[in-house]
Scaffold this motif. Sequence first.
Motif, short mmCIF file in Angstrom:
data_model
loop_
_atom_site.label_atom_id
_atom_site.label_comp_id
_atom_site.label_asym_id
_atom_site.label_seq_id
_atom_site.Cartn_x
_atom_site.Cartn_y
_atom_site.Cartn_z
N UNK A 1 -9.31 0.75 30.70
CA UNK A 1 -8.20 1.26 31.50
C UNK A 1 -7.61 0.20 32.41
N UNK B 1 -5.32 -5.53 30.14
CA UNK B 1 -4.22 -5.67 29.18
C UNK B 1 -4.41 -6.94 28.36
N UNK C 1 -14.29 2.01 19.67
CA UNK C 1 -12.86 1.76 19.50
C UNK C 1 -12.06 2.89 20.14
N UNK C 2 -12.53 4.13 19.94
CA UNK C 2 -11.86 5.28 20.55
C UNK C 2 -11.91 5.21 22.08
N UNK D 1 -11.66 2.61 23.77
CA UNK D 1 -10.71 1.62 24.27
C UNK D 1 -10.98 0.18 23.88
N UNK D 2 -12.05 -0.05 23.11
CA UNK D 2 -12.31 -1.42 22.67
C UNK D 2 -11.32 -1.78 21.56
N UNK D 3 -10.95 -3.07 21.48
CA UNK D 3 -10.10 -3.54 20.39
C UNK D 3 -10.93 -4.05 19.22
N UNK E 1 -11.34 -0.44 9.69
CA UNK E 1 -10.49 -0.84 10.81
C UNK E 1 -9.85 -2.22 10.64
N UNK F 1 -11.44 -6.39 13.50
CA UNK F 1 -12.15 -5.49 14.41
C UNK F 1 -13.64 -5.76 14.44
N UNK G 1 -6.49 1.84 15.12
CA UNK G 1 -6.84 2.16 16.48
C UNK G 1 -5.58 2.20 17.34
N UNK H 1 -5.13 1.38 22.34
CA UNK H 1 -4.58 0.30 23.17
C UNK H 1 -3.07 0.45 23.32
N UNK I 1 -2.29 3.44 25.68
CA UNK I 1 -2.61 3.08 27.07
C UNK I 1 -1.56 2.13 27.64
N UNK J 1 0.56 -5.05 23.42
CA UNK J 1 -0.30 -4.18 24.25
C UNK J 1 -1.53 -4.90 24.79
#
Lengths: 252, 189
Positions: free
Chosen positions: A71, A74, A93-94, A96-98, A120, A124, B11, B14, B17, B172
């Motif tokens: 959160x 960026x 990943x859900x 918030x990880x890339x 993914x 990833x 995904x 990102x 958000x 992003x």
Amino acid sequence: MPCKRIIACLDVKDGRTVKGTCFQNLEDMGDPADQAELYQEQGADEIVLLDISASQNGRSPMLIWIERTADRLSIPLTAGGGVRCLQDATALLDAGADKVTVNTAAVNSPELISEIANRYGRQCCVLAVDAARKNDSWNVLVKGGTVNTGMDVLEWTRKACILGAGEILLTSWNRDGTSQGFDTNLTKNVSLVSTVPVIASGGAGCPKHFTSVFKEGHADAALAAGILHRKSCTIGEIKQQLTEDGIEVRPC
Amino acid sequence: MLEVITAAGGNMGSVLRFLKRLDIRYCCPNSPEQLSGKNPILLPGVGSFGSVMENLSSSGYPEVLKKNSEKGIPILGICSGMQVLFNSSEESPGTKGLGLIPGTVKKFRTGKIPHIGWSKLEGSNEYVYFVNSYHCKPENPKNQSRRACHCGNPFTAIVNRDNITGFQFHPEISYRAGEEIMRRWLRAL
């Protein structure tokens, strides 16, 4: 090629950032989300969050810490620790990880690398390799450095690239936390056999060490943990040194 | 209101958000019928050219996107979402792209692949985050509005043809530069 990256790594145990030497004697270093944001402002190119208690205890990583950190960021966030199956990767990943890192489970079942890459995309899936020197070669360690598999690091790297790993996060167990500098020999050897970017980790003690791991070790990125947590130097100072040494980095 | 197509797969966390952080109003239509035909469209995509096209086709998006594009609705594709704006890709031979920008998608031939990390956009001081093994080659070089470099060879970072735009990088996760570039696209609408 893209700029050489400086990646700030936070080892998280029970919700706090910790730092040890050769994976032992852990010290409390602060709140991971606060630190991740601070390092982002300092100029970190990416953040890695590793739940280091996960694999040893055989439980799933703490998603709430990933969410809290994502959160506030960026820049890219990689999460890992205790990823045992595709569902674990999905959860990270859900949250918030890339990208996700896999280590122990990928050694036990290498097809996990392909499963994550197929679902993914290769980018990833970061394979974490913990390497311990043995005579003139290196062995793969698992379970937070507690178990030596006897596998050869270079062989494992080659295989993982074919299976679909998108990056190799290479940690020298012998240098971890020592501040003596990266193992540039290990990094160079892995970088030569790897078809994907290699992130060097373990041993950074001063900005010059980063120059060496890029110039002599041919790393694509380097991890910084203790050196930052202990405030030995900032990411800005590391990047300034690299710029002076003619290595292109993203300006802070 | 920006309409985000999430059907391409991968995904989306990102990206969503990011829009929240920038205070950009958006919605995620569940099907092509739910696209308003008035608002700009964002097409993020992660995964292979073939899988993104398959996901879009199975829900009937290609025809609707073409109609929207002909009406002049702004469409922005990100990463694989940019690549499918083209006719075809070496990644998935035989799969037809959306064909909104004439050209093809080629594989990088040199260096370590994927191209992962921050690269500078030519003619600017902006560094943005790329993750790609393939790059877009528009037939009309004028559509190549910004370039970046892989092993000394320039490739398309931003493509633009009338109302259609593509970012090869990920705004992003490109810190302030990414936010600025996204705001610029919105301002220009």
